[in-house]
Write an enzyme that holds these catalytic residues in place. Sequence first.
Site, mmCIF file in Angstrom:
data_model
loop_
_atom_site.group_PDB
_atom_site.id
_atom_site.type_symbol
_atom_site.label_atom_id
_atom_site.label_comp_id
_atom_site.label_asym_id
_atom_site.label_seq_id
_atom_site.Cartn_x
_atom_site.Cartn_y
_atom_site.Cartn_z
ATOM 1 N N GLY A 190 -23.928 41.465 66.583
ATOM 2 C CA GLY A 190 -23.777 40.745 67.850
ATOM 3 C C GLY A 190 -22.352 40.368 68.181
ATOM 4 N N TYR B 236 -8.808 43.024 50.094
ATOM 5 C CA TYR B 236 -8.649 42.229 48.862
ATOM 6 C C TYR B 236 -9.863 42.325 47.928
ATOM 7 C CZ TYR B 236 -11.026 38.521 51.586
ATOM 8 O OH TYR B 236 -11.909 37.803 52.340
ATOM 9 N N LYS C 138 -17.280 40.585 47.905
ATOM 10 C CA LYS C 138 -16.941 41.912 48.458
ATOM 11 C C LYS C 138 -16.732 42.919 47.314
ATOM 12 C CE LYS C 138 -16.585 41.107 53.029
ATOM 13 N NZ LYS C 138 -17.452 41.734 54.034
HETATM 14 C C1 LIG Z 1 -7.105 36.461 59.305
HETATM 15 C C2 LIG Z 1 -7.887 37.680 58.933
HETATM 16 C C3 LIG Z 1 -7.317 38.386 57.786
HETATM 17 C C4 LIG Z 1 -8.038 39.045 56.902
HETATM 18 C C5 LIG Z 1 -9.514 39.054 56.967
HETATM 19 C C6 LIG Z 1 -10.091 39.573 55.720
HETATM 20 C C7 LIG Z 1 -11.389 39.435 55.415
HETATM 21 C C8 LIG Z 1 -12.342 38.828 56.266
HETATM 22 C C9 LIG Z 1 -13.583 38.629 55.804
HETATM 23 C C10 LIG Z 1 -14.628 37.991 56.605
HETATM 24 O O1 LIG Z 1 -15.724 37.893 56.141
HETATM 25 S S1 LIG Z 1 -14.273 37.458 58.174
HETATM 26 C C11 LIG Z 1 -15.849 37.008 58.879
HETATM 27 C C12 LIG Z 1 -15.942 35.560 59.031
HETATM 28 N N1 LIG Z 1 -17.146 35.245 59.770
HETATM 29 C C13 LIG Z 1 -17.973 34.289 59.390
HETATM 30 O O2 LIG Z 1 -17.733 33.579 58.444
HETATM 31 C C14 LIG Z 1 -19.202 34.114 60.235
HETATM 32 C C15 LIG Z 1 -20.311 33.355 59.549
HETATM 33 N N2 LIG Z 1 -19.841 32.090 58.984
HETATM 34 C C16 LIG Z 1 -20.583 30.941 58.963
HETATM 35 O O3 LIG Z 1 -21.720 30.907 59.423
HETATM 36 C C17 LIG Z 1 -19.974 29.701 58.344
HETATM 37 O O4 LIG Z 1 -18.592 29.719 58.449
HETATM 38 C C18 LIG Z 1 -20.345 29.547 56.819
HETATM 39 C C19 LIG Z 1 -19.859 30.746 56.009
HETATM 40 C C20 LIG Z 1 -19.713 28.263 56.285
HETATM 41 C C21 LIG Z 1 -21.858 29.442 56.660
HETATM 42 O O5 LIG Z 1 -22.390 28.513 57.555
HETATM 43 P P1 LIG Z 1 -23.675 27.617 57.115
HETATM 44 O O6 LIG Z 1 -24.036 26.777 58.314
HETATM 45 O O7 LIG Z 1 -24.722 28.454 56.550
HETATM 46 O O8 LIG Z 1 -23.105 26.753 55.959
HETATM 47 P P2 LIG Z 1 -22.674 25.228 55.893
HETATM 48 O O9 LIG Z 1 -21.860 24.832 57.067
HETATM 49 O O10 LIG Z 1 -23.891 24.450 55.576
HETATM 50 O O11 LIG Z 1 -21.701 25.269 54.623
HETATM 51 C C22 LIG Z 1 -22.167 25.716 53.342
HETATM 52 C C23 LIG Z 1 -21.309 25.016 52.299
HETATM 53 O O12 LIG Z 1 -19.959 25.420 52.473
HETATM 54 C C24 LIG Z 1 -19.128 24.247 52.640
HETATM 55 N N3 LIG Z 1 -18.016 24.550 53.537
HETATM 56 C C25 LIG Z 1 -18.111 24.996 54.800
HETATM 57 N N4 LIG Z 1 -16.896 25.119 55.323
HETATM 58 C C26 LIG Z 1 -16.009 24.739 54.400
HETATM 59 C C27 LIG Z 1 -14.577 24.649 54.373
HETATM 60 N N5 LIG Z 1 -13.818 25.006 55.408
HETATM 61 N N6 LIG Z 1 -13.994 24.215 53.235
HETATM 62 C C28 LIG Z 1 -14.733 23.885 52.157
HETATM 63 N N7 LIG Z 1 -16.112 23.951 52.118
HETATM 64 C C29 LIG Z 1 -16.713 24.364 53.237
HETATM 65 C C30 LIG Z 1 -20.074 23.191 53.238
HETATM 66 O O13 LIG Z 1 -19.556 21.904 53.018
HETATM 67 C C31 LIG Z 1 -21.356 23.492 52.463
HETATM 68 O O14 LIG Z 1 -21.291 22.966 51.158
HETATM 69 P P3 LIG Z 1 -22.023 21.546 50.803
HETATM 70 O O15 LIG Z 1 -23.476 21.710 51.181
HETATM 71 O O16 LIG Z 1 -21.332 20.511 51.637
HETATM 72 O O17 LIG Z 1 -21.801 21.371 49.347
HETATM 73 N N1 LIG Z 2 -11.838 40.620 61.190
HETATM 74 C C1 LIG Z 2 -11.145 40.919 60.091
HETATM 75 O O1 LIG Z 2 -9.939 40.747 60.030
HETATM 76 C C2 LIG Z 2 -11.862 41.475 58.916
HETATM 77 C C3 LIG Z 2 -13.235 41.526 58.817
HETATM 78 N N2 LIG Z 2 -13.811 42.061 57.711
HETATM 79 C C4 LIG Z 2 -15.250 42.191 57.616
HETATM 80 O O2 LIG Z 2 -15.745 42.698 58.828
HETATM 81 C C5 LIG Z 2 -17.082 42.261 59.004
HETATM 82 C C6 LIG Z 2 -17.238 41.653 60.376
HETATM 83 O O3 LIG Z 2 -16.391 40.511 60.505
HETATM 84 P P1 LIG Z 2 -15.877 40.007 61.929
HETATM 85 O O4 LIG Z 2 -16.479 40.847 62.971
HETATM 86 O O5 LIG Z 2 -14.434 39.863 61.847
HETATM 87 O O6 LIG Z 2 -16.481 38.547 61.973
HETATM 88 P P2 LIG Z 2 -17.797 37.931 62.668
HETATM 89 O O7 LIG Z 2 -17.858 36.522 62.239
HETATM 90 O O8 LIG Z 2 -17.771 38.243 64.116
HETATM 91 O O9 LIG Z 2 -18.974 38.752 62.034
HETATM 92 C C7 LIG Z 2 -19.832 38.275 61.022
HETATM 93 C C8 LIG Z 2 -21.250 38.526 61.465
HETATM 94 O O10 LIG Z 2 -22.130 38.233 60.380
HETATM 95 C C9 LIG Z 2 -23.263 37.588 60.902
HETATM 96 N N3 LIG Z 2 -23.835 36.743 59.852
HETATM 97 C C10 LIG Z 2 -23.249 35.746 59.166
HETATM 98 N N4 LIG Z 2 -24.107 35.167 58.312
HETATM 99 C C11 LIG Z 2 -25.278 35.844 58.446
HETATM 100 C C12 LIG Z 2 -26.547 35.741 57.834
HETATM 101 N N5 LIG Z 2 -26.803 34.805 56.898
HETATM 102 N N6 LIG Z 2 -27.536 36.598 58.205
HETATM 103 C C13 LIG Z 2 -27.288 37.539 59.154
HETATM 104 N N7 LIG Z 2 -26.106 37.709 59.762
HETATM 105 C C14 LIG Z 2 -25.111 36.858 59.415
HETATM 106 C C15 LIG Z 2 -22.766 36.739 62.068
HETATM 107 O O11 LIG Z 2 -23.794 36.517 63.034
HETATM 108 P P3 LIG Z 2 -24.678 35.160 63.083
HETATM 109 O O12 LIG Z 2 -23.742 34.020 63.044
HETATM 110 O O13 LIG Z 2 -25.466 35.340 64.348
HETATM 111 O O14 LIG Z 2 -25.587 35.215 61.891
HETATM 112 C C16 LIG Z 2 -21.682 37.639 62.643
HETATM 113 O O15 LIG Z 2 -22.210 38.452 63.666
HETATM 114 C C17 LIG Z 2 -17.383 41.306 57.864
HETATM 115 O O16 LIG Z 2 -18.025 42.005 56.828
HETATM 116 C C18 LIG Z 2 -16.009 40.898 57.409
HETATM 117 O O17 LIG Z 2 -16.007 40.518 56.060
HETATM 118 C C19 LIG Z 2 -13.069 42.555 56.679
HETATM 119 C C20 LIG Z 2 -11.726 42.518 56.720
HETATM 120 C C21 LIG Z 2 -11.007 42.006 57.851
#
Ligand SMILES: CC/C=C\C/C=C\C=C\C(=O)SCCNC(=O)CCNC(=O)[C@H](O)C(C)(C)COP(=O)(O)OP(=O)(O)OC[C@H]1O[C@@H](n2cnc3c(N)ncnc32)[C@H](O)[C@@H]1OP(=O)(O)O
Ligand SMILES: NC(=O)C1=CN([C@@H]2O[C@H](COP(=O)(O)OP(=O)(O)OC[C@H]3O[C@@H](n4cnc5c(N)ncnc54)[C@H](OP(=O)(O)O)[C@@H]3O)[C@@H](O)[C@H]2O)C=CC1
Length: 340
Positions: free
Chosen positions: A73, A204, A219
């Site tokens: 999405g 990474y 990862k």
């Molecule tokens: C700049 C880019 C360069 C390079 C990129 C390279 C790699 C990128 C990789 C990626 O994966 S990017 C994609 C990122 N997208 C997402 O993260 C989307 C989904 N994320 C989420 O839904 C939330 O951010 C989540 C991961 C925290 C999960 O949300 P959820 O509602 O399920 O969890 P909670 O809010 O209940 O938190 C769980 C747990 O984590 C603690 N926590 C949350 N945030 C932080 C923080 N900033 N610092 C420390 N701890 C944190 C939170 O307190 C909960 O723990 P406790 O229950 O309190 O013990």
């Molecule tokens: N952007 C970047 O620089 C980089 C991204 N990546 C990788 O690329 C991919 C996409 O990231 P990006 O598009 O940047 O970030 P987004 O946050 O847009 O994408 C993450 C997606 O994961 C979904 N998601 C998170 N938690 C759950 C869950 N529990 N169940 C189902 N779906 C979930 C979110 O949807 P919803 O919240 O609706 O669940 C969201 O659509 C990831 O694997 C990330 O690690 C890797 C390197 C660099």
Amino acid sequence: VKIIIRIFDAESLSTSNALFTPCLLQLFGNGTAVLRKSDDDRAPQARFFPPLQEPMLLPGTFKNKVAFITGGGTGLGKGMTFTLSSLGAECVIASRNLDVLKATAEEISSQTGNKVHPVQCNVRDPDSVKATVDQMVNDVGLPDVVINNAAGNFISPSERLSANAWKAITDTVLNGTAYITLDIGKRLIAAQKGAAFLCITTIYADSGSGFVMPSASAKAGVEALCKSLVAEWGRYGLRFNIIQPGPIKTKGAFSRLDPTGKFEKLMIERIPVGRLGTVGEIANLAAYLCSDYASWVSGATIKIDGGEYSFMAGEFNSLSLVTKEQWDVMEAIIRQTKGS
Ligand SMILES: CC/C=C\C/C=C\C=C\C(=O)SCCNC(=O)CCNC(=O)[C@H](O)C(C)(C)COP(=O)(O)OP(=O)(O)OC[C@H]1O[C@@H](n2cnc3c(N)ncnc32)[C@H](O)[C@@H]1OP(=O)(O)O
Ligand SMILES: NC(=O)C1=CN([C@@H]2O[C@H](COP(=O)(O)OP(=O)(O)OC[C@H]3O[C@@H](n4cnc5c(N)ncnc54)[C@H](OP(=O)(O)O)[C@@H]3O)[C@@H](O)[C@H]2O)C=CC1
């Protein structure tokens, strides 16, 4: 749109397919404050490396194919869904937020003319995964393409992480990928149907990284999962490949990994190509790896990062900052040195 257009210079726009450009700008932009581009968002050499984002494969490449994309999405998942859909695939996108999925599905299908099915799914929960796959099988059948893209991440010193923080990330990234792959994989094997699996990891995954330790660990696990199944499930007609993207400016990533916007400049300074990657570039690579053009590609791990990983790995790469005058001085010192 003004903001998005500034991402591309005239050169890259002129090389884009004019028909695709308006919807690409819409789909691959995010239009939020965190994504606003600054004036110094590219290094000069970036002019040599325009980001071409239109789908590069032949139209119809994915005709009569079903593609399942987790996290489809938003961000990269949305971009991959657009590209596959525009190449003829019937896509199923799955994540937690059904409203976001529905909006994306509507947006993409109205532009490509191909159906996109939104299905709510929490990949951390195996029962939710099973229900999602049941629904997909019921609606469109088993998939030809499976993209494990959903992820969670945030920067934090590891000493601040609770057990639940570790669990939130590793359950999403590693366990989520395992639940999806096992559930769909078992059904494909039983049905004797081949498929291409793709996992989106990160550069990474190889090196580990401080301040994103749970993501790095998960990862790396995803990559081990994929590589294990390359060997084990090839005989069932299943291929597995990995894309390791460098930084791409999506809202999901940058809001959690560069919350103040201060790190972006540092990233660009260490990317030899001089700019961030774009969603369309990842989508094209993903489409190729999942297409029949890549039917001999299994077990590949492809970095797409503008050279950032190589730059960071090389001991002396920062010497590109040394001026000609400084080199003259250093060379003279080195030449004067005799013996050891
Ligand atoms: C700049 C880019 C360069 C390079 C990129 C390279 C790699 C990128 C990789 C990626 O994966 S990017 C994609 C990122 N997208 C997402 O993260 C989307 C989904 N994320 C989420 O839904 C939330 O951010 C989540 C991961 C925290 C999960 O949300 P959820 O509602 O399920 O969890 P909670 O809010 O209940 O938190 C769980 C747990 O984590 C603690 N926590 C949350 N945030 C932080 C923080 N900033 N610092 C420390 N701890 C944190 C939170 O307190 C909960 O723990 P406790 O229950 O309190 O013990
Ligand atoms: N952007 C970047 O620089 C980089 C991204 N990546 C990788 O690329 C991919 C996409 O990231 P990006 O598009 O940047 O970030 P987004 O946050 O847009 O994408 C993450 C997606 O994961 C979904 N998601 C998170 N938690 C759950 C869950 N529990 N169940 C189902 N779906 C979930 C979110 O949807 P919803 O919240 O609706 O669940 C969201 O659509 C990831 O694997 C990330 O690690 C890797 C390197 C660099």
